[in-house]
Design an enzyme around this catalytic site. Structure first.
Site, PDB file in Angstrom:
ATOM      1  N   GLU A  47       0.714  -1.131  -0.077  1.00  0.00           N
ATOM      2  CA  GLU A  47       0.036   0.063   0.079  1.00  0.00           C
ATOM      3  C   GLU A  47       0.905   1.029  -0.078  1.00  0.00           C
ATOM      4  OE1 GLU A  47      -2.954   0.587   3.240  1.00  0.00           O
ATOM      5  OE2 GLU A  47      -3.793   2.228   2.112  1.00  0.00           O
ATOM      6  N   CYS A 242      -6.443   1.068   2.573  1.00  0.00           N
ATOM      7  CA  CYS A 242      -7.563   2.200   2.581  1.00  0.00           C
ATOM      8  C   CYS A 242      -7.173   3.172   1.479  1.00  0.00           C
ATOM      9  CB  CYS A 242      -7.168   3.222   3.738  1.00  0.00           C
ATOM     10  SG  CYS A 242      -7.845   2.277   5.465  1.00  0.00           S
ATOM     11  N   ASN A 376     -12.069  -3.065   0.179  1.00  0.00           N
ATOM     12  CA  ASN A 376     -11.009  -3.347   0.971  1.00  0.00           C
ATOM     13  C   ASN A 376     -11.490  -3.874   2.371  1.00  0.00           C
ATOM     14  OD1 ASN A 376      -8.426  -3.310   2.227  1.00  0.00           O
ATOM     15  ND2 ASN A 376      -8.829  -1.169   3.296  1.00  0.00           N
ATOM     16  N   GLU A 377     -11.397  -3.178   3.495  1.00  0.00           N
ATOM     17  CA  GLU A 377     -11.924  -3.739   4.381  1.00  0.00           C
ATOM     18  C   GLU A 377     -13.303  -3.332   4.810  1.00  0.00           C
ATOM     19  OE1 GLU A 377      -8.983  -3.130   7.549  1.00  0.00           O
ATOM     20  OE2 GLU A 377      -9.662  -1.169   7.865  1.00  0.00           O
TER      21      GLU A 377
HETATM   22  O1  AHR Z   1      -2.279  -1.282   6.497  1.00  0.00           O
HETATM   23  C1  AHR Z   1      -2.671   0.029   7.109  1.00  0.00           C
HETATM   24  C2  AHR Z   1      -4.329  -0.019   6.908  1.00  0.00           C
HETATM   25  O2  AHR Z   1      -4.869  -0.681   7.927  1.00  0.00           O
HETATM   26  C3  AHR Z   1      -4.791  -0.292   5.613  1.00  0.00           C
HETATM   27  O3  AHR Z   1      -4.844   1.001   4.704  1.00  0.00           O
HETATM   28  C4  AHR Z   1      -6.276  -0.726   6.040  1.00  0.00           C
HETATM   29  O4  AHR Z   1      -6.914  -1.562   5.189  1.00  0.00           O
HETATM   30  C5  AHR Z   1      -6.009  -0.913   7.444  1.00  0.00           C
HETATM   31  O5  AHR Z   1      -7.139  -0.545   8.221  1.00  0.00           O
END
Ligand code: AHR
Length: 660
Positions: A47, A242, A376-377
């Site tokens: 990321e 994110c 994503n999450e």
């Molecule tokens: O890894 C950091 C963040 O943690 C990522 O962007 C997100 O997916 C998670 O909350």
């Protein structure tokens, strides 16, 4: 567990001493190979957080090279007669600068770039400076390119200089190579107009090391990419995290903006520039120079399956309670089309629109994409109802592609418990679980996957790390507990098919989130103890799980198992048995490793042990001391046909490899 008895432990200077420990009988069932360990099992999560892309893996050294930051001259100092213009040759990056006469022969015109925490150069290395330029009023303009040491007390700030002649009224790309004789982690790049009577326009000012990973001109930092390759990752997830979601939909990662001519990829705001007010980086943007083509190419070059994650029509749910911040379910078409087009970009033949672009960018062959993550999450019904139409469209057009859904941001609890059955109902292929958890959690999760449904979706442990005391450091204890926990991933390889530690990269001066797997500054890379844990698993993953018991019970790290966590695999290609043991206790432990089910003529003959250990649990690898914690390997011979006894030191992760 056997009754405690005195064991012999070797200590410094070869003196042996009696310690009270326990004998632990580990039985490896060699004739019952179980689940296949997927080639994707241990991989990477990338990321653009902590300056992982611009200022990190992406080797560009000029910040704001196209003058497109909202404050257009951010990262630049200017002197003399410099004006900003906005009718440049690149439609999506229209700004450029005009250098004109300073008005007096003793004055100068020029610009100076601060780089990312400085411009880091090494003595004797070559750096390719390039710029798009023209002389708008005609004539032959000249510029001088300098690497300067802003802190210099010497005669001359500039320690490397080269001249460039701009010889056309039309925009053209010019290049010159700089070869500094000194190393400077915090130099600056200065450009002087040396013909004050001839105006020069400059656009897309760039400086790359010539020696990038695989020599690509729009390339990656070789030291960082090499560290990734040395993990032999089975899967490479990108671009986040994110940043897939964005703080708002406008700032979500848009892969279509990240492909095509690099000069014309529009800038995006990086949400990590302001996510944490206490780690605020107003100059953190995404140039998209490291875009989806480069991600696919890197995946291929490091031998990983590419795993792109796309936005599902939701902006960051933490930051947006209002449903208006997201895409309405009946307006998802262009998001879904993005996903379909991405598959075409990766795999489509060169007669297709997106396959053609891939070929034009230098890769006519398919990237052979097999997996795609949607969202994503994310969490809640708002996720499920958006994922559904994506799944229908992808399944219809590309039934061979495996789709990854999310179980939300938590390792358990309400969101998690809601999403798993939903993901099962939707029949996603894998579920992406995230867990950034403290030491106690990692110690208690050895058996996490033992009771997962064997018939449901598989698990992708897509983001995890032990956030130890103070949550601050990559200390050894966190790595040890990750190693312990990972025995449970491996023992359950029939359920867990992918696992990626997160985040991957962090600039020592520009991080927002820690711990991270690899740290770097402008010149160096530091592999953390967690990196070595990942590497030890990846290089020793074997092909199939072998049943393993500890004192006749499955090994789960549960109470009563002396703080031991373990897994066993066979590598069918080499015939080796590999036993991984994490001793999380404060005591040395005697291990009596037995191999049951060997064929009559088979016997164990020799082996090797690789350990990662530290008496100081808070120790970490740093830029100054990168080798505080490194794996150490030794070999041994085995006298008995089917067993071997050893002592594992306290707080140690060990990999025992046995040859027949
Ligand atoms: O890894 C950091 C963040 O943690 C990522 O962007 C997100 O997916 C998670 O909350």
């Amino acid at each position: 567990m056997n009754i405690k008895k005195p064991i012999l432990a070797s200590v410094a200077l070869g003196v042996s001493t009696m310690l009270w420990g326990a004998t632990n009988e580990l039985v490896v069932q060699t004739n019952k190979p179980g689940a296949e360990i997927q080639p994707t099992m241990y991989g990477l999560f990338f990321e653009d957080i902590n300056y992982a892309a611009d200022g990190g893996l992406y080797a560009e050294m000029v910040k704001n090279r196209s003058f497109e930051f909202p404050q257009n001259m951010m990262g630049w100092r200017q002197f003399g007669n410099v004006t900003l213009k906005d009718d440049g040759p690149f439609e999506r990056n229209p700004h450029y600068v005009r250098l004109a006469s300073p008005g007096h022969r003793h004055k100068h015109t020029g610009i100076e770039n601060e780089g990312f925490f400085g411009v880091g150069v090494k003595a004797g290395e070559e750096y390719r400076f390039s710029v798009w330029a023209r002389t708008p009023e005609g004539g032959e303009g000249k510029i001088r390119i300098e690497l300067i040491d802003p802190a210099s007390n010497g005669e001359n700030q500039a320690f490397e200089k080269k001249n460039l002649t701009i010889d056309s009224k039309e925009w053209k790309k010019y290049e010159v190579t700089l070869t500094p004789k000194v190393t400077d982690p915090k130099a600056r790049l200065r450009i002087f107009l040396t013909t004050p009577d001839v105006t020069v326009d400059l656009e897309h000012v760039s400086l790359f090391p010539v020696d990038t990973w695989k020599g690509h001109q729009n390339g990656m930092r070789k030291d960082i990419a090499t560290a990734l390759a040395e993990l032999k990752p089975g899967v490479f997830r990108f671009p986040g995290g994110c940043i897939v979601e964005g703080t708002d939909l406008e700032t979500r990662y848009q892969w279509k903006n990240s492909v095509g001519q690099v000069e014309n990829r529009p800038l995006n705001e990086n949400r990590w520039h302001y996510t944490f007010a206490h780690r605020f980086y107003p100059d953190y943007y995404q140039s998209y120079g490291l875009g989806f083509f480069e991600f696919f190419q890197l995946s291929e070059e490091i031998g990983s399956e590419p795993l792109p994650i796309l936005n599902v029509g939701l902006s960051c749910q933490y930051q947006n309670n209002d449903m208006h911040a997201h895409v309405a379910v009946d307006s998802l078409d262009c998001y879904i089309q993005d996903a379909l087009d991405l598959i075409e970009f990766a795999n489509g033949d060169t007669t297709t629109t997106w396959g053609r672009l891939r070929a034009d960018m230098g890769h006519p062959a398919s990237f052979n994409l097999k997996f795609i993550g949607i969202g994503n999450e994310q969490w809640g019904p708002e996720y499920v109802e958006r994922l559904k139409p994506f799944m229908a469209a992808i399944r219809k057009a590309y039934p061979e592609i495996k789709i990854i859904g999310s179980s939300g941001p938590d390792s358990e609890g309400k969101k998690f418990d809601y999403l798993w059955p939903e993901m099962t109902n939707l029949k996603v292929d894998l579920v992406d679980e995230h867990f950034y958890r403290p030491e106690s959690w990692f110690l208690s999760q050895g058996a996490r996957y033992d009771n997962y449904d064997r018939k449901g979706p598989k698990v992708f442990a897509g983001e995890y790390a032990c956030h130890g005391k103070g949550k601050k450091y990559n200390h050894f204890n966190a790595a040890l507990l990750e190693a312990a926990f990972m025995t449970g991933l491996e023992r359950n390889a029939d359920v867990v098919e992918m696992a990626t530690y997160a985040p991957l990269l962090a600039h020592v001066e520009g991080w927002q989130w820690r711990p991270d797997m690899i740290w770097f500054d402008n010149l160096n890379t530091v592999k953390t103890a967690s990196y070595y844990v990942q590497q030890l698993y990846s290089l020793n993953k074997g092909t199939n799980v072998l049943p393993l018991t500890l004192d006749k019970k499955p090994v789960t790290g549960a109470e009563g198992q002396n703080g031991l966590f373990a897994s066993a695999v066979v590598d069918k290609t080499t015939g080796e048995y590999i036993v991984k043991v994490a001793n999380t206790s404060d005591e040395p432990q005697e291990l009596d490793i037995k191999f049951a089910g060997l064929k009559k003529k088979e016997s164990i003959t020799s082996g090797s042990v690789t350990t990662l250990s530290s008496a100081d649990l808070n120790l970490e690898n740093t830029i100054e001391h990168p080798d505080n914690i490194v794996p150490v390997t030794s070999t041994f011979t085995v006298d008995s046909r089917d067993s071997w006894t050893t002592t594992i030191a306290p707080k140690t992760f060990a990999i025992y490899k046995f040859k027949k």
